[in-house]
Design a protein around this motif. Structure first.
Motif, PDB file in Angstrom:
ATOM      1  N   GLU A  90       0.972  -1.217   0.027  1.00 56.20           N
ATOM      2  CA  GLU A  90       0.034  -0.100  -0.025  1.00 56.20           C
ATOM      3  C   GLU A  90       0.836   1.317   0.012  1.00 56.20           C
ATOM      4  OE1 GLU A  90      -3.412  -0.112   0.096  1.00 56.20           O
ATOM      5  OE2 GLU A  90      -3.513  -2.333   0.203  1.00 56.20           O
ATOM      6  N   HIS A  91       0.281   2.419  -0.192  1.00 55.07           N
ATOM      7  CA  HIS A  91       0.891   3.681  -0.347  1.00 55.07           C
ATOM      8  C   HIS A  91       1.681   3.728   0.911  1.00 55.07           C
ATOM      9  CE1 HIS A  91       1.657   7.905  -0.488  1.00 55.07           C
ATOM     10  NE2 HIS A  91       1.853   7.775  -1.796  1.00 55.07           N
ATOM     11  N   ARG A  92       0.764   3.660   2.061  1.00 59.86           N
ATOM     12  CA  ARG A  92       1.173   3.949   3.312  1.00 59.86           C
ATOM     13  C   ARG A  92       2.490   3.165   3.832  1.00 59.86           C
ATOM     14  NH1 ARG A  92      -3.766   1.531   4.287  1.00 59.86           N
ATOM     15  NH2 ARG A  92      -3.485  -0.696   5.156  1.00 59.86           N
ATOM     16  N   HIS A  93       2.536   1.830   3.326  1.00 64.21           N
ATOM     17  CA  HIS A  93       3.600   1.089   3.523  1.00 64.21           C
ATOM     18  C   HIS A  93       4.810   1.819   3.086  1.00 64.21           C
ATOM     19  CE1 HIS A  93       0.607  -2.605   3.407  1.00 64.21           C
ATOM     20  NE2 HIS A  93       0.410  -1.715   4.482  1.00 64.21           N
ATOM     21  N   TYR A  94       4.786   2.328   1.842  1.00 62.40           N
ATOM     22  CA  TYR A  94       6.098   2.925   1.270  1.00 62.40           C
ATOM     23  C   TYR A  94       6.499   4.165   2.093  1.00 62.40           C
ATOM     24  CZ  TYR A  94       5.768  -0.040  -2.851  1.00 62.40           C
ATOM     25  OH  TYR A  94       5.902  -1.150  -3.563  1.00 62.40           O
ATOM     26  N   VAL A  95       5.360   4.943   2.516  1.00 69.68           N
ATOM     27  CA  VAL A  95       5.748   6.150   3.238  1.00 69.68           C
ATOM     28  C   VAL A  95       6.461   5.771   4.605  1.00 69.68           C
ATOM     29  CG1 VAL A  95       4.624   8.142   4.567  1.00 69.68           C
ATOM     30  CG2 VAL A  95       3.876   7.726   2.322  1.00 69.68           C
ATOM     31  N   ARG A  96       5.845   4.758   5.333  1.00 69.74           N
ATOM     32  CA  ARG A  96       6.319   4.108   6.526  1.00 69.74           C
ATOM     33  C   ARG A  96       7.928   3.780   6.406  1.00 69.74           C
ATOM     34  NH1 ARG A  96       0.824   1.231   8.281  1.00 69.74           N
ATOM     35  NH2 ARG A  96      -0.448   3.197   8.621  1.00 69.74           N
ATOM     36  N   ALA A  97       8.136   3.290   5.370  1.00 68.64           N
ATOM     37  CA  ALA A  97       9.708   2.766   5.145  1.00 68.64           C
ATOM     38  C   ALA A  97      10.589   3.835   4.522  1.00 68.64           C
ATOM     39  CB  ALA A  97       9.664   1.699   3.797  1.00 68.64           C
ATOM     40  N   THR A  98      10.114   4.987   4.921  1.00 74.43           N
ATOM     41  CA  THR A  98      11.147   6.233   4.441  1.00 74.43           C
ATOM     42  C   THR A  98      12.294   5.988   4.993  1.00 74.43           C
ATOM     43  OG1 THR A  98       9.438   7.620   3.613  1.00 74.43           O
ATOM     44  CG2 THR A  98      11.024   8.659   4.270  1.00 74.43           C
ATOM     45  N   ASP A  99      13.601   6.313   4.454  1.00 68.87           N
ATOM     46  CA  ASP A  99      14.796   6.021   5.150  1.00 68.87           C
ATOM     47  C   ASP A  99      15.051   4.394   5.658  1.00 68.87           C
ATOM     48  OD1 ASP A  99      17.026   7.327   5.989  1.00 68.87           O
ATOM     49  OD2 ASP A  99      16.671   7.223   8.155  1.00 68.87           O
ATOM     50  N   ARG A 100      14.183   3.460   4.970  1.00 71.56           N
ATOM     51  CA  ARG A 100      14.656   1.999   5.182  1.00 71.56           C
ATOM     52  C   ARG A 100      15.354   1.564   3.876  1.00 71.56           C
ATOM     53  NH1 ARG A 100      11.797  -0.267   9.224  1.00 71.56           N
ATOM     54  NH2 ARG A 100      13.212  -1.963   9.052  1.00 71.56           N
ATOM     55  N   LEU A 101      15.989   0.487   3.976  1.00 69.65           N
ATOM     56  CA  LEU A 101      16.617  -0.259   2.796  1.00 69.65           C
ATOM     57  C   LEU A 101      15.417  -1.179   2.338  1.00 69.65           C
ATOM     58  CD1 LEU A 101      19.291  -0.255   1.395  1.00 69.65           C
ATOM     59  CD2 LEU A 101      19.847  -2.347   2.667  1.00 69.65           C
ATOM     60  N   VAL A 102      15.152  -1.069   0.968  1.00 67.35           N
ATOM     61  CA  VAL A 102      14.186  -1.903   0.355  1.00 67.35           C
ATOM     62  C   VAL A 102      14.564  -2.724  -0.740  1.00 67.35           C
ATOM     63  CG1 VAL A 102      11.813  -1.741  -0.680  1.00 67.35           C
ATOM     64  CG2 VAL A 102      12.289  -0.364   1.269  1.00 67.35           C
ATOM     65  N   ARG A 103      14.216  -4.005  -0.998  1.00 71.20           N
ATOM     66  CA  ARG A 103      14.536  -4.757  -2.033  1.00 71.20           C
ATOM     67  C   ARG A 103      13.316  -4.906  -2.871  1.00 71.20           C
ATOM     68  NH1 ARG A 103      18.195  -8.599  -3.035  1.00 71.20           N
ATOM     69  NH2 ARG A 103      18.731  -8.613  -0.791  1.00 71.20           N
TER      70      ARG A 103
END
Length: 186
Positions: A90-103
Motif C-alpha cells: 500500500e502507499h502508506r507502507h512505502y511512506v512508513r519505509a522512508t529512510d529504510r533499505l528496501v528490496r
C-alpha cells in the motif's frame, strides 16, 4: 453475493482497530490441528508498542465473543505487527519505509536494493548504494514499475543521531572525569 470469512471479519474488526489509531493490515484464519488461529496484523505511522497491541487484542476479543463471526469452534486470537521485513503493498507502507533499505522486484525483471528517500502519489525516490567505492546515486521508481517490495533488516547501519548521542555521552563522561580529577587535586 457471497463474502468470505476474512471479509466478514475485516468488516467487523476494522472499525475497532481504527478506533485505536491503527490500520488493519491483514487478517488470516488458519487451521492448526483441531483448532483455528485468527491472526490480525495491525500497524500505524508511528508503530505499535506492546501495550497498544494488548489493548487492541482485548477490544477485538470482546467483539468476537459477542458475535458469531468465528462460529462455535475453538480458536486462538493473535494480534501483532507486520514485522521487520514487511512487504510493501500500500502507499502508506512505502511512506512508513522512508529512510529504510528496501528490496524491489521490478516488472521489467531484475532486482534493486535501495534506500527510500521520499514517496509521493506516483512513486518513490531512492538512494542506490555505490558499489566498489563508487558514490551512491539517486533514482526515481514509479509504482507501476514495482512488482514486489520488501523492507530489509540492517544490522550494521550507522545512525547519525546515535553517533551524535554517543559523542555527547562521551563528552559528558570526559567532563565528569575532568571534574573528578580537579577535585582530587584540590
Amino acid at each position: 453475493m457471497s463474502t468470505t470469512q476474512s471479509e466478514r471479519l475485516r468488516e467487523l474488526l476494522e472499525p475497532l482497530v481504527a478506533s485505536q489509531g491503527l490500520d488493519l493490515e491483514e487478517i488470516a484464519v488458519d487451521a492448526v490441528g483441531r483448532k483455528r488461529v485468527l491472526r490480525v496484523v495491525v500497524d500505524s505511522d508511528t508503530g505499535a508498542d506492546l501495550d497498544l497491541i494488548a489493548d487492541v487484542s482485548r477490544v477485538l476479543s470482546a467483539k468476537l465473543d459477542e458475535s458469531d463471526a468465528m462460529g462455535d469452534a475453538e480458536y486462538t486470537l493473535e494480534v501483532g505487527t507486520p514485522g521487520a521485513e514487511r512487504s510493501l503493498t500500500e502507499h502508506r507502507h512505502y511512506v512508513r519505509a522512508t529512510d529504510r533499505l528496501v528490496r524491489f522486484q521490478l516488472h521489467e525483471g531484475g532486482e534493486l536494493v535501495a534506500r527510500v528517500l521520499a514517496v509521493d502519489e506516483d512513486g518513490v525516490d531512492l538512494e542506490v548504494p555505490g558499489v566498489k567505492g563508487r558514490k551512491a546515486t539517486t533514482r526515481r521508481l514509479a509504482f507501476g514499475d514495482i512488482d514486489k517490495a520488501r523492507v530489509q533488516v540492517e544490522f550494521n547501519r550507522k545512525d547519525t543521531t546515535d553517533a551524535a548521542g554517543a559523542q555527547n555521552a562521551q563528552n559528558a563522561q570526559n567532563a565528569k572525569n575532568n571534574d573528578t580529577t580537579e577535585d582530587e587535586e584540590a
